[in-house]
Design an enzyme around this catalytic site. Sequence first.
Site, PDB file in Angstrom:
ATOM      1  N   CYS A 125       0.840  -1.202   0.000  1.00 49.31           N
ATOM      2  CA  CYS A 125       0.000   0.000   0.000  1.00 49.31           C
ATOM      3  C   CYS A 125       0.876   1.254   0.000  1.00 49.31           C
ATOM      4  CB  CYS A 125      -0.937  -0.022   1.211  1.00 49.31           C
ATOM      5  SG  CYS A 125      -2.164   1.298   1.225  1.00 49.31           S
ATOM      6  N   CYS A 208      -1.244   8.504   7.421  1.00 43.07           N
ATOM      7  CA  CYS A 208      -2.571   8.147   6.915  1.00 43.07           C
ATOM      8  C   CYS A 208      -3.472   7.706   8.070  1.00 43.07           C
ATOM      9  CB  CYS A 208      -2.457   7.001   5.921  1.00 43.07           C
ATOM     10  SG  CYS A 208      -1.554   7.410   4.423  1.00 43.07           S
ATOM     11  N   CYS A 211      -3.543   4.087   9.518  1.00 41.31           N
ATOM     12  CA  CYS A 211      -2.275   3.581  10.058  1.00 41.31           C
ATOM     13  C   CYS A 211      -1.691   4.476  11.145  1.00 41.31           C
ATOM     14  CB  CYS A 211      -1.261   3.422   8.931  1.00 41.31           C
ATOM     15  SG  CYS A 211      -1.826   2.328   7.625  1.00 41.31           S
ATOM     16  N   CYS A 234       7.605   4.129   5.980  1.00 42.76           N
ATOM     17  CA  CYS A 234       6.761   3.880   4.804  1.00 42.76           C
ATOM     18  C   CYS A 234       7.566   3.540   3.566  1.00 42.76           C
ATOM     19  CB  CYS A 234       5.893   5.114   4.533  1.00 42.76           C
ATOM     20  SG  CYS A 234       6.847   6.625   4.452  1.00 42.76           S
TER      21      CYS A 234
HETATM   22 FE1  SF4 Z   1      -1.429   2.772   2.883  1.00 49.02          FE
HETATM   23 FE2  SF4 Z   1      -1.149   3.066   5.535  1.00 49.02          FE
HETATM   24 FE3  SF4 Z   1       0.972   3.359   3.896  1.00 49.02          FE
HETATM   25 FE4  SF4 Z   1      -0.978   5.183   3.963  1.00 49.02          FE
HETATM   26  S1  SF4 Z   1       0.460   4.665   5.636  1.00 49.02           S
HETATM   27  S2  SF4 Z   1      -0.022   4.379   2.149  1.00 49.02           S
HETATM   28  S3  SF4 Z   1      -2.823   3.884   4.244  1.00 49.02           S
HETATM   29  S4  SF4 Z   1      -0.220   1.470   4.312  1.00 49.02           S
END
Ligand code: SF4
Length: 238
Positions: A125, A208, A211, A234
């Site tokens: 993601c 986000c 998360c 991330c």
């Molecule tokens: Fe996806 Fe969570 Fe990464 Fe945002 S922080 S891009 S929702 S996995």
Amino acid sequence: MTTARETAAQGTRDLKALAEQAGRDLEDASALEILTWAAETFGKKFAVTSSMEDAVVAHLASRAFPGVDVVFLDTGYHFEETIGTRDAVQAVMDVNVITLTPRQSVAEQDARYGPKLHDRDPDLCCALRKVKPLEEGLTAYEAWATGLRRDESPTRANTPVVGWDEKRQKVKVSPIARWTQDDVDAYVAEHGVLTNPLLMDGYASVGCAPCTRRVAEGEDARAGRWAGRAKTECGLHG
Ligand code: SF4
């Protein structure tokens, strides 16, 4: 005769050497001095990235380089407060906010991978919604600045103030790497810098919505990101 590929490789080597030298030379410089160096060295090929947790680095950069590009990744999963902070930054600061979006909307991603990919495969993601869009969005620049700080987490403890981003082959500037949270708070108070309202609501680090959770007293600032998982970053800074 030198080929275009050899010229590009030489350019990359020169930029890498420049970054490593600047990292040594600017280790004790102020954040404003570091950003002034970046602005003078790279001009319009320099951008600041901001998660809109606060606008400290964007504010510093606007002093060093009025009208500087501030790149924001809109993953489609942000809190309303984060989008509001971005809009306020564009409205009141002398910066040019550039919003990057993933190739697929959340609905398109859900259709392709199933709903809530962030719960099942957050690395994928993040790769789709953060890493790839940033990689594409930064192609126009030779150098980018982040708000990374050494005190945020053990994975950030060795962040150089200027270094080489091997993944993107760019100079990476972290002007507040040596700052503490107290330094950030003092700068915000002194200059009236915009901050994300969620910071006043128990969040110490804002990402986000799916998360990110509030942190408890004594937890490190990034403990609320991907809580309960081994994931701590991330992929933007790996
Ligand atoms: Fe996806 Fe969570 Fe990464 Fe945002 S922080 S891009 S929702 S996995």
